[in-house]
Design a protein around this motif. Sequence first.
Motif, PDB file in Angstrom:
ATOM      1  N   ILE A   1     -13.232 -36.490  21.989  1.00 52.76           N
ATOM      2  CA  ILE A   1     -14.194 -36.637  23.081  1.00 52.76           C
ATOM      3  C   ILE A   1     -15.053 -35.387  23.145  1.00 52.76           C
ATOM      4  O   ILE A   1     -14.527 -34.262  23.166  1.00 52.76           O
ATOM      5  CB  ILE A   1     -13.472 -36.860  24.418  1.00 52.76           C
ATOM      6  CG1 ILE A   1     -12.662 -38.165  24.368  1.00 52.76           C
ATOM      7  CG2 ILE A   1     -14.457 -36.898  25.579  1.00 52.76           C
ATOM      8  CD1 ILE A   1     -11.805 -38.414  25.593  1.00 52.76           C
ATOM      9  N   ILE A   2     -16.379 -35.578  23.159  1.00 53.90           N
ATOM     10  CA  ILE A   2     -17.289 -34.439  23.190  1.00 53.90           C
ATOM     11  C   ILE A   2     -18.324 -34.605  24.302  1.00 53.90           C
ATOM     12  O   ILE A   2     -18.573 -35.711  24.787  1.00 53.90           O
ATOM     13  CB  ILE A   2     -18.012 -34.231  21.841  1.00 53.90           C
ATOM     14  CG1 ILE A   2     -18.845 -35.468  21.482  1.00 53.90           C
ATOM     15  CG2 ILE A   2     -17.006 -33.906  20.748  1.00 53.90           C
ATOM     16  CD1 ILE A   2     -19.670 -35.297  20.210  1.00 53.90           C
ATOM     17  N   SER A   3     -18.937 -33.501  24.674  1.00 47.49           N
ATOM     18  CA  SER A   3     -19.956 -33.509  25.713  1.00 47.49           C
ATOM     19  C   SER A   3     -21.231 -34.181  25.209  1.00 47.49           C
ATOM     20  O   SER A   3     -21.447 -34.345  23.999  1.00 47.49           O
ATOM     21  CB  SER A   3     -20.281 -32.070  26.132  1.00 47.49           C
ATOM     22  OG  SER A   3     -20.927 -31.394  25.065  1.00 47.49           O
TER      23      SER A   3
ATOM     24  N   VAL B   1     -17.455 -38.923  32.517  1.00 49.62           N
ATOM     25  CA  VAL B   1     -18.471 -39.970  32.602  1.00 49.62           C
ATOM     26  C   VAL B   1     -19.662 -39.714  31.685  1.00 49.62           C
ATOM     27  O   VAL B   1     -20.323 -40.664  31.243  1.00 49.62           O
ATOM     28  CB  VAL B   1     -18.933 -40.149  34.069  1.00 49.62           C
ATOM     29  CG1 VAL B   1     -19.782 -38.977  34.536  1.00 49.62           C
ATOM     30  CG2 VAL B   1     -19.651 -41.483  34.255  1.00 49.62           C
ATOM     31  N   THR B   2     -19.948 -38.463  31.361  1.00 53.62           N
ATOM     32  CA  THR B   2     -21.082 -38.152  30.487  1.00 53.62           C
ATOM     33  C   THR B   2     -20.642 -37.761  29.079  1.00 53.62           C
ATOM     34  O   THR B   2     -21.434 -37.206  28.307  1.00 53.62           O
ATOM     35  CB  THR B   2     -21.924 -37.003  31.080  1.00 53.62           C
ATOM     36  OG1 THR B   2     -21.091 -35.854  31.280  1.00 53.62           O
ATOM     37  CG2 THR B   2     -22.553 -37.407  32.405  1.00 53.62           C
ATOM     38  N   THR B   3     -19.387 -38.052  28.736  1.00 56.88           N
ATOM     39  CA  THR B   3     -18.888 -37.701  27.409  1.00 56.88           C
ATOM     40  C   THR B   3     -18.953 -38.903  26.469  1.00 56.88           C
ATOM     41  O   THR B   3     -19.216 -40.032  26.867  1.00 56.88           O
ATOM     42  CB  THR B   3     -17.440 -37.199  27.479  1.00 56.88           C
ATOM     43  OG1 THR B   3     -16.600 -38.231  28.012  1.00 56.88           O
ATOM     44  CG2 THR B   3     -17.335 -35.948  28.328  1.00 56.88           C
ATOM     45  N   TYR B   4     -18.642 -38.617  25.184  1.00 60.29           N
ATOM     46  CA  TYR B   4     -18.676 -39.644  24.143  1.00 60.29           C
ATOM     47  C   TYR B   4     -17.412 -39.545  23.299  1.00 60.29           C
ATOM     48  O   TYR B   4     -16.905 -38.441  23.061  1.00 60.29           O
ATOM     49  CB  TYR B   4     -19.935 -39.465  23.273  1.00 60.29           C
ATOM     50  CG  TYR B   4     -21.183 -39.680  24.093  1.00 60.29           C
ATOM     51  CD1 TYR B   4     -21.813 -40.911  24.142  1.00 60.29           C
ATOM     52  CD2 TYR B   4     -21.681 -38.651  24.904  1.00 60.29           C
ATOM     53  CE1 TYR B   4     -22.918 -41.129  24.957  1.00 60.29           C
ATOM     54  CE2 TYR B   4     -22.790 -38.852  25.716  1.00 60.29           C
ATOM     55  CZ  TYR B   4     -23.397 -40.099  25.742  1.00 60.29           C
ATOM     56  OH  TYR B   4     -24.470 -40.304  26.570  1.00 60.29           O
ATOM     57  N   GLY B   5     -16.891 -40.703  22.886  1.00 64.89           N
ATOM     58  CA  GLY B   5     -15.630 -40.723  22.162  1.00 64.89           C
ATOM     59  C   GLY B   5     -15.752 -41.342  20.783  1.00 64.89           C
ATOM     60  O   GLY B   5     -16.524 -42.280  20.559  1.00 64.89           O
TER      61      GLY B   5
ATOM     62  N   LEU C   1     -12.490 -32.417  23.705  1.00 64.83           N
ATOM     63  CA  LEU C   1     -11.106 -32.805  23.974  1.00 64.83           C
ATOM     64  C   LEU C   1     -10.584 -33.572  22.768  1.00 64.83           C
ATOM     65  O   LEU C   1     -11.348 -34.220  22.042  1.00 64.83           O
ATOM     66  CB  LEU C   1     -10.996 -33.709  25.201  1.00 64.83           C
ATOM     67  CG  LEU C   1     -11.216 -33.097  26.575  1.00 64.83           C
ATOM     68  CD1 LEU C   1     -12.686 -33.229  26.963  1.00 64.83           C
ATOM     69  CD2 LEU C   1     -10.338 -33.799  27.614  1.00 64.83           C
ATOM     70  N   GLN C   2      -9.276 -33.498  22.563  1.00 62.04           N
ATOM     71  CA  GLN C   2      -8.656 -34.291  21.514  1.00 62.04           C
ATOM     72  C   GLN C   2      -7.451 -35.010  22.116  1.00 62.04           C
ATOM     73  O   GLN C   2      -6.665 -34.421  22.850  1.00 62.04           O
ATOM     74  CB  GLN C   2      -8.267 -33.422  20.320  1.00 62.04           C
ATOM     75  CG  GLN C   2      -7.488 -32.166  20.646  1.00 62.04           C
ATOM     76  CD  GLN C   2      -7.356 -31.241  19.458  1.00 62.04           C
ATOM     77  OE1 GLN C   2      -8.055 -31.384  18.452  1.00 62.04           O
ATOM     78  NE2 GLN C   2      -6.437 -30.290  19.540  1.00 62.04           N
ATOM     79  N   CYS C   3      -7.363 -36.297  21.787  1.00 64.67           N
ATOM     80  CA  CYS C   3      -6.356 -37.146  22.435  1.00 64.67           C
ATOM     81  C   CYS C   3      -5.516 -37.898  21.407  1.00 64.67           C
ATOM     82  O   CYS C   3      -6.033 -38.361  20.380  1.00 64.67           O
ATOM     83  CB  CYS C   3      -7.031 -38.179  23.338  1.00 64.67           C
ATOM     84  SG  CYS C   3      -8.235 -37.502  24.500  1.00 64.67           S
ATOM     85  N   VAL C   4      -4.235 -38.020  21.704  1.00 65.15           N
ATOM     86  CA  VAL C   4      -3.373 -38.936  20.959  1.00 65.15           C
ATOM     87  C   VAL C   4      -3.217 -40.182  21.822  1.00 65.15           C
ATOM     88  O   VAL C   4      -3.166 -40.096  23.049  1.00 65.15           O
ATOM     89  CB  VAL C   4      -1.999 -38.310  20.641  1.00 65.15           C
ATOM     90  CG1 VAL C   4      -2.137 -37.283  19.543  1.00 65.15           C
ATOM     91  CG2 VAL C   4      -1.371 -37.683  21.883  1.00 65.15           C
TER      92      VAL C   4
END
Length: 268
Positions: free
Chosen positions: A115-117, A162-166, A95-98
């Motif tokens: 954000i990645i798995s 919950v199991t992702t990393y940013g 995912l990509q977030c602004v």
Amino acid sequence: MKTPALTAALIFIACIGSVMLVAQQPPSKEHDHQTPGKEKTTKTKLLEAGAELLQGEGPINGIHAHVCGFHFYADDMKRQVRAHHYCGHKNEEVLQCVIYDSHDKNARLIGIEYIISEALFKTLPEDEKKLWHSHKYEVMSGQLIAPGIPAIAENELMQKLVTTYGKTWHTWQIDRGDKLPLGLPKLMMGFTADGQVNQAMVEQRDKDFDTDSNEKRKDRAEEIKPGEIAEGADSWQKGAAFQISDDLIKQPLPAAAKPADSPAGTTK
């Protein structure tokens, strides 16, 4: 236990409800700043309207989720800010977030987050992992919310997160009162335990959105399976945290490299 078909149906219904709720979100109480510059002219507003009508919004149309949480500067936990993420999927694992300072239309763009798995995080080089933070505590504590959507859809979203990393960079240091995006990008992190976040900040956010983090915490303890945090994340807990210092601006720039000689037979 929900069947896949039932789960999909419930999410669809919840998402329809969330679309109807978007316009009902309360106005921001955070947006008390004034950015330097003249007010938009009528000409500028017309150009904006025309561009929106004729050009579309490109990648912005891919944004489909709004989550609100809190970040702190990797090297200084006392510097904490509320962060409104607007995110879109690149695929099922990215995912990509602004990030904005509020959910108002004229909010300040203050950063970005990738954000990645967990599976992708584990493939990263060890040095790269130092820049990433886990989301387990943010989700399970109730600090991270998805404003305006029903609990059933929010829990489904949080189970994914919950199991992702940013990996998060802020480009506007709003916490120190900067009226413009000054200085160099700053690496941000997420909270990992009770007692770290400024509770008054959380309570104000909850009040603004008429929600209760403590109730979400209880609910998620029953509904969400968090798993364990992968080794290498949240490196700020294991020693000196990485950060980009604004002092780098004061250092002299390296001498410009000389252009390479032109290859034989070419014209300069």
